[in-house]
Motif scaffolding. Sequence first.
Motif, PDB file in Angstrom:
ATOM      1  N   ASP A 189      -9.000  11.374   8.810  1.00 28.67           N
ATOM      2  CA  ASP A 189      -8.980  12.420   9.831  1.00 28.67           C
ATOM      3  C   ASP A 189      -9.329  11.777  11.173  1.00 28.67           C
ATOM      4  OD1 ASP A 189      -9.371  14.525  11.577  1.00 28.67           O
ATOM      5  OD2 ASP A 189     -10.556  15.729  10.182  1.00 28.67           O
ATOM      6  N   PRO A 190      -8.350  11.619  12.073  1.00 28.60           N
ATOM      7  CA  PRO A 190      -8.627  10.960  13.353  1.00 28.60           C
ATOM      8  C   PRO A 190      -9.727  11.639  14.154  1.00 28.60           C
ATOM      9  CG  PRO A 190      -6.262  11.138  12.997  1.00 28.60           C
ATOM     10  CD  PRO A 190      -6.921  11.951  11.934  1.00 28.60           C
ATOM     11  N   GLN A 191      -9.750  12.974  14.165  1.00 30.58           N
ATOM     12  CA  GLN A 191     -10.770  13.678  14.943  1.00 30.58           C
ATOM     13  C   GLN A 191     -12.163  13.450  14.364  1.00 30.58           C
ATOM     14  OE1 GLN A 191     -10.277  14.945  17.817  1.00 30.58           O
ATOM     15  NE2 GLN A 191      -8.063  14.647  17.746  1.00 30.58           N
ATOM     16  N   ALA A 192     -12.261  13.447  13.041  1.00 35.33           N
ATOM     17  CA  ALA A 192     -13.558  13.172  12.414  1.00 35.33           C
ATOM     18  C   ALA A 192     -13.992  11.741  12.706  1.00 35.33           C
ATOM     19  CB  ALA A 192     -13.459  13.395  10.906  1.00 35.33           C
ATOM     20  N   PHE A 193     -13.035  10.812  12.678  1.00 35.94           N
ATOM     21  CA  PHE A 193     -13.328   9.413  12.996  1.00 35.94           C
ATOM     22  C   PHE A 193     -13.889   9.283  14.406  1.00 35.94           C
ATOM     23  CE2 PHE A 193     -11.757   5.502  15.061  1.00 35.94           C
ATOM     24  CZ  PHE A 193     -12.378   4.539  14.273  1.00 35.94           C
ATOM     25  N   LEU A 194     -13.321  10.038  15.343  1.00 34.48           N
ATOM     26  CA  LEU A 194     -13.720   9.932  16.746  1.00 34.48           C
ATOM     27  C   LEU A 194     -15.028  10.659  17.054  1.00 34.48           C
ATOM     28  CD1 LEU A 194     -10.190  10.401  18.325  1.00 34.48           C
ATOM     29  CD2 LEU A 194     -11.606   8.353  18.520  1.00 34.48           C
ATOM     30  N   SER A 195     -15.420  11.582  16.208  1.00 34.69           N
ATOM     31  CA  SER A 195     -16.593  12.405  16.523  1.00 34.69           C
ATOM     32  C   SER A 195     -17.863  11.971  15.795  1.00 34.69           C
ATOM     33  CB  SER A 195     -16.302  13.871  16.191  1.00 34.69           C
ATOM     34  OG  SER A 195     -16.061  14.039  14.802  1.00 34.69           O
ATOM     35  N   ARG A 196     -17.766  10.943  14.952  1.00 33.16           N
ATOM     36  CA  ARG A 196     -18.913  10.534  14.158  1.00 33.16           C
ATOM     37  C   ARG A 196     -19.332   9.095  14.450  1.00 33.16           C
ATOM     38  NH1 ARG A 196     -16.401  12.759   8.471  1.00 33.16           N
ATOM     39  NH2 ARG A 196     -16.443  14.994   8.989  1.00 33.16           N
ATOM     40  N   VAL A 197     -20.617   8.855  14.297  1.00 31.89           N
ATOM     41  CA  VAL A 197     -21.143   7.491  14.394  1.00 31.89           C
ATOM     42  C   VAL A 197     -20.658   6.698  13.183  1.00 31.89           C
ATOM     43  CG1 VAL A 197     -23.245   6.102  14.358  1.00 31.89           C
ATOM     44  CG2 VAL A 197     -23.171   8.207  15.691  1.00 31.89           C
ATOM     45  N   GLY A 198     -20.337   5.434  13.368  1.00 26.18           N
ATOM     46  CA  GLY A 198     -19.887   4.594  12.260  1.00 26.18           C
ATOM     47  C   GLY A 198     -19.875   3.144  12.686  1.00 26.18           C
ATOM     48  N   ALA A 199     -19.264   2.299  11.883  1.00 28.46           N
ATOM     49  CA  ALA A 199     -19.203   0.875  12.197  1.00 28.46           C
ATOM     50  C   ALA A 199     -18.459   0.664  13.505  1.00 28.46           C
ATOM     51  CB  ALA A 199     -18.497   0.130  11.068  1.00 28.46           C
ATOM     52  N   GLY A 200     -19.148   0.118  14.489  1.00 28.64           N
ATOM     53  CA  GLY A 200     -18.541  -0.138  15.798  1.00 28.64           C
ATOM     54  C   GLY A 200     -18.418   1.092  16.680  1.00 28.64           C
ATOM     55  N   LYS A 201     -18.965   2.221  16.240  1.00 27.71           N
ATOM     56  CA  LYS A 201     -18.852   3.469  17.002  1.00 27.71           C
ATOM     57  C   LYS A 201     -20.232   4.025  17.340  1.00 27.71           C
ATOM     58  CE  LYS A 201     -16.546   5.619  13.920  1.00 27.71           C
ATOM     59  NZ  LYS A 201     -16.048   6.847  13.302  1.00 27.71           N
ATOM     60  N   THR A 202     -20.369   4.503  18.567  1.00 28.05           N
ATOM     61  CA  THR A 202     -21.619   5.096  19.034  1.00 28.05           C
ATOM     62  C   THR A 202     -21.300   6.374  19.794  1.00 28.05           C
ATOM     63  OG1 THR A 202     -22.511   2.856  19.338  1.00 28.05           O
ATOM     64  CG2 THR A 202     -23.737   4.661  20.346  1.00 28.05           C
ATOM     65  N   ILE A 203     -22.112   7.394  19.601  1.00 26.82           N
ATOM     66  CA  ILE A 203     -21.965   8.639  20.348  1.00 26.82           C
ATOM     67  C   ILE A 203     -22.943   8.604  21.519  1.00 26.82           C
ATOM     68  CG2 ILE A 203     -21.978  11.153  20.268  1.00 26.82           C
ATOM     69  CD1 ILE A 203     -19.899   9.815  18.463  1.00 26.82           C
ATOM     70  N   LEU A 204     -22.430   8.751  22.731  1.00 26.60           N
ATOM     71  CA  LEU A 204     -23.247   8.658  23.942  1.00 26.60           C
ATOM     72  C   LEU A 204     -23.231   9.979  24.695  1.00 26.60           C
ATOM     73  CD1 LEU A 204     -21.842   5.217  25.181  1.00 26.60           C
ATOM     74  CD2 LEU A 204     -23.917   5.594  23.823  1.00 26.60           C
ATOM     75  N   LYS A 205     -24.341  10.297  25.324  1.00 23.87           N
ATOM     76  CA  LYS A 205     -24.441  11.510  26.142  1.00 23.87           C
ATOM     77  C   LYS A 205     -24.756  11.113  27.591  1.00 23.87           C
ATOM     78  CE  LYS A 205     -25.902  14.555  22.366  1.00 23.87           C
ATOM     79  NZ  LYS A 205     -26.933  15.521  21.894  1.00 23.87           N
ATOM     80  N   PHE A 206     -24.070  11.763  28.521  1.00 22.21           N
ATOM     81  CA  PHE A 206     -24.239  11.461  29.943  1.00 22.21           C
ATOM     82  C   PHE A 206     -24.503  12.748  30.716  1.00 22.21           C
ATOM     83  CE2 PHE A 206     -21.632   8.114  28.161  1.00 22.21           C
ATOM     84  CZ  PHE A 206     -22.175   6.957  28.708  1.00 22.21           C
ATOM     85  N   GLU A 207     -25.387  12.642  31.693  1.00 23.56           N
ATOM     86  CA  GLU A 207     -25.665  13.766  32.576  1.00 23.56           C
ATOM     87  C   GLU A 207     -24.675  13.775  33.740  1.00 23.56           C
ATOM     88  OE1 GLU A 207     -27.859  16.067  31.803  1.00 23.56           O
ATOM     89  OE2 GLU A 207     -28.330  14.932  29.973  1.00 23.56           O
ATOM     90  N   LYS A 208     -24.632  14.867  34.463  1.00 25.54           N
ATOM     91  CA  LYS A 208     -23.752  14.968  35.629  1.00 25.54           C
ATOM     92  C   LYS A 208     -24.050  13.854  36.622  1.00 25.54           C
ATOM     93  CE  LYS A 208     -22.279  18.199  39.250  1.00 25.54           C
ATOM     94  NZ  LYS A 208     -22.428  19.561  39.823  1.00 25.54           N
ATOM     95  N   ASN A 209     -22.986  13.217  37.119  1.00 24.39           N
ATOM     96  CA  ASN A 209     -23.038  12.128  38.105  1.00 24.39           C
ATOM     97  C   ASN A 209     -23.553  10.804  37.526  1.00 24.39           C
ATOM     98  OD1 ASN A 209     -22.064  13.818  40.178  1.00 24.39           O
ATOM     99  ND2 ASN A 209     -24.141  14.519  40.644  1.00 24.39           N
ATOM    100  N   GLN A 210     -23.723  10.717  36.228  1.00 25.33           N
ATOM    101  CA  GLN A 210     -24.168   9.466  35.613  1.00 25.33           C
ATOM    102  C   GLN A 210     -22.965   8.578  35.316  1.00 25.33           C
ATOM    103  OE1 GLN A 210     -26.480   9.963  32.038  1.00 25.33           O
ATOM    104  NE2 GLN A 210     -26.820   7.770  31.763  1.00 25.33           N
ATOM    105  N   PRO A 211     -22.980   7.317  35.748  1.00 25.65           N
ATOM    106  CA  PRO A 211     -21.846   6.418  35.463  1.00 25.65           C
ATOM    107  C   PRO A 211     -21.789   6.046  33.991  1.00 25.65           C
ATOM    108  CG  PRO A 211     -23.611   5.221  36.562  1.00 25.65           C
ATOM    109  CD  PRO A 211     -24.011   6.663  36.575  1.00 25.65           C
ATOM    110  N   ILE A 212     -20.566   5.926  33.470  1.00 24.26           N
ATOM    111  CA  ILE A 212     -20.347   5.485  32.095  1.00 24.26           C
ATOM    112  C   ILE A 212     -20.125   3.978  32.097  1.00 24.26           C
ATOM    113  CG2 ILE A 212     -18.837   5.707  30.076  1.00 24.26           C
ATOM    114  CD1 ILE A 212     -18.325   8.631  31.109  1.00 24.26           C
ATOM    115  N   PHE A 213     -19.252   3.509  32.958  1.00 22.33           N
ATOM    116  CA  PHE A 213     -19.166   2.087  33.267  1.00 22.33           C
ATOM    117  C   PHE A 213     -18.699   1.945  34.703  1.00 22.33           C
ATOM    118  CE2 PHE A 213     -15.058   2.866  30.990  1.00 22.33           C
ATOM    119  CZ  PHE A 213     -14.167   2.614  32.023  1.00 22.33           C
ATOM    120  N   LYS A 214     -18.953   0.761  35.275  1.00 23.38           N
ATOM    121  CA  LYS A 214     -18.631   0.522  36.676  1.00 23.38           C
ATOM    122  C   LYS A 214     -17.563  -0.549  36.821  1.00 23.38           C
ATOM    123  CE  LYS A 214     -23.206   1.863  38.432  1.00 23.38           C
ATOM    124  NZ  LYS A 214     -24.374   1.447  39.244  1.00 23.38           N
TER     125      LYS A 214
END
Length: 230
Positions: free
Chosen positions: A10-35
């Motif tokens: 299930d691609p959506q389940a793969f994308l929404s869960r933590v796993g090998a090489g995968k991390t779930i990150l949370k960002f606040e408003k105006n916070q950079p993800i990468f520069k």
Amino acid sequence: MGKLASDGFDPQAFLSRVGAGKTILKFEKNQPIFKQGDVADAVFYLQKGSVKLTVLSGQGREAVVGILEPGQFFGEGCLNGHPLRIATTTAMEASVVTSITKQAMIAALHSEPKFSKLFMAYLLTRNSRIEEDLIDQLFNSSEKRLARLLLLLAHFGKEGRPQPILLDVSQETLAEMIGTTRSRVSYFMNKFRKLGLISYNGKIEVHNSLLNAVLREKPEIEREDPSSAV
């Protein structure tokens, strides 16, 4: 040797869960993800929220080159050999993002046809949008570019009634996206409102008449202001 593809993948389940090489990150408003200039070693998938892409020129000018919504990937340039980020990504509101390492992304694309199909569909859609944006910049006035951008932000065409723009997008950001000044955007927005093409009800609402104006060969939105082709 890579693992065999799973029919139950299930691609959506793969994308929404933590796993090998995968991390779930949370960002606040105006916070950079990468520069811009950071090492490019992961692909990102937006689960929730909205993300702004900006590019800084060598002369110090900043331009907004895209706004991402849930269901979109970004940072995929690392798969094409880009060692450094060519843009800055910033959360426009509280957002949830899946970070997938380059190695994990390549492995999933090789072993899971369903995921590869999903990612390919995203790339094709994005490529078409880039081509349309380039044509828009080359041949349309800033007023017509703004009208098209408002239609895109409202996802116009999904419903037959006025569509609200749910993102909190400033006039300055709109100006950067279409290549004009904030004062021009303010002028055009007021003009659209007076013509009944948009309305304000807590959020900007886009009407059918704006789409009709954009599709006409001599749209009503360009008749009153010869200087709009900025």
